[in-house]
Design a protein around this motif. Structure first.
Motif: not given
Length: 305
Positions: A189-211
């Motif tokens: 999650a990212f938090i700034g003044p008056r904003v809370v942003l949940p993040l779904e990062l698990g599916g982003l690619h780390y390499s060609k074969k791995r997230t």
């Protein structure tokens, strides 16, 4: 594959699983997705014009002065749930699992908290959360979470948050914070003044074969070993710090204790941060209760994007 640029920043890259090599990651789509995340109607002015304003973050950090009555905070994970009420010292817990349903949670919480006094409840659940509660069935739990009426089941006001968001709220110290939670998978999650942003990062690619989920979750830790896993954690945190222009990064989750050699600007969160986040949620007027009128979404205050 080419790297990517965010606002002219240096190209981001991750170390691959092979020793002494660098795997370049094409994150053009990530840049576009992040910009879309911040393009929610009603939130652009909060992000663009108020990032240097501390008034709202100060009110959140001073949550002990909020008169909202005692709160029960419940943090649900894939293997167990834990809970703590305002004014209590020792958390209480129970097992979850792939057949664990919301009604079972309600029944067990009522029994475990029988001698506790609380007026309202915050629930942190794994997975995406909408204004009416969970927007998808949690991967490591049973079914029935979408559309479940916790307010009716508990007979008390309820706020429902993504579990990483709840931990992030409890770790927040003002400014721009990136929270990364490492456990069975990865929560963020990212938090700034008056904003809370949940993040779904698990599916982003780390390499060609791995997230990122493959690399930084429990299976990644077991496969890589602690040393390589920590290298991956640091590389990911450093790159995401540049992407979100975070002032600092907090590492949380069940495997935070295994993190070591953290770079400058990174720290481990407290084990009870989720409870503090659950208490703080009721000091934030923009975080809506379950089953409220959608017209309330237009009200000023803190918002989960």
């Amino acid at each position: 594959m080419p790297g990517f640029l965010i606002d002219g920043a240096e190209t981001c890259r991750f170390p691959s699983e092979k020793v002494n090599t660098i795997m370049w990651c094409n994150f053009t789509s990530i840049s576009t997705s992040i910009k879309k995340m911040f393009s929610v109607p009603g939130c652009a002015t909060l992000i663009d014009s108020d990032l240097n304003s501390d008034s709202d973050s100060d009110s959140l950090l001073d949550d002990t002065k909020q008169d909202h009555g005692p709160v029960l905070a419940i943090d649900i994970g894939g293997m167990s749930f834990k809970m703590l009420a305002s004014g209590e010292i020792e958390p209480r817990s129970g097992e979850t699992g792939t057949r664990f349903t919301p009604m079972e949670l309600v029944d067990r919480v009522k029994v475990l908290s029988e001698d506790w006094h609380y007026d309202r409840i915050t629930i942190g659940v794994p997975g995406p959360v909408g204004h009416g509660g969970p927007s998808s069935e949690p991967h490591n739990l049973g079914s029935g979470w979408i559309g479940f009426n916790f307010v009716e089941a508990f007979g008390k006001p309820v706020k429902i948050l993504n579990d990483a968001v709840m931990q992030a709220l409890g770790s927040y110290e003002g400014g721009r914070m990136l929270f990364l939670g490492f456990g069975t998978g990865i929560g963020a999650a990212f938090i700034g003044p008056r904003v809370v942003l949940p993040l779904e990062l698990g599916g982003l690619h780390y390499s060609k074969k791995r997230t990122l989920g493959d690399m930084l979750g429990q299976q990644g830790l077991e496969r890589l070993g602690k040393k390589k896993w920590n290298a991956a954690v640091n590389a990911t945190a450093e790159n995401l710090t540049r992407v979100f222009r975070a002032d600092y990064v907090v590492i949380g989750g069940g495997n935070a204790a295994r993190a070591s050699g953290l770079s400058h600007g990174m720290r481990k969160g407290h084990n009870h941060a989720a409870f503090r986040g659950g208490f703080r949620a009721w000091a934030m007027d923009g975080l809506l209760e379950q089953s409220v009128d959608r017209a309330d979404l237009q009200k000023p205050g803190w918002h989960v994007v």
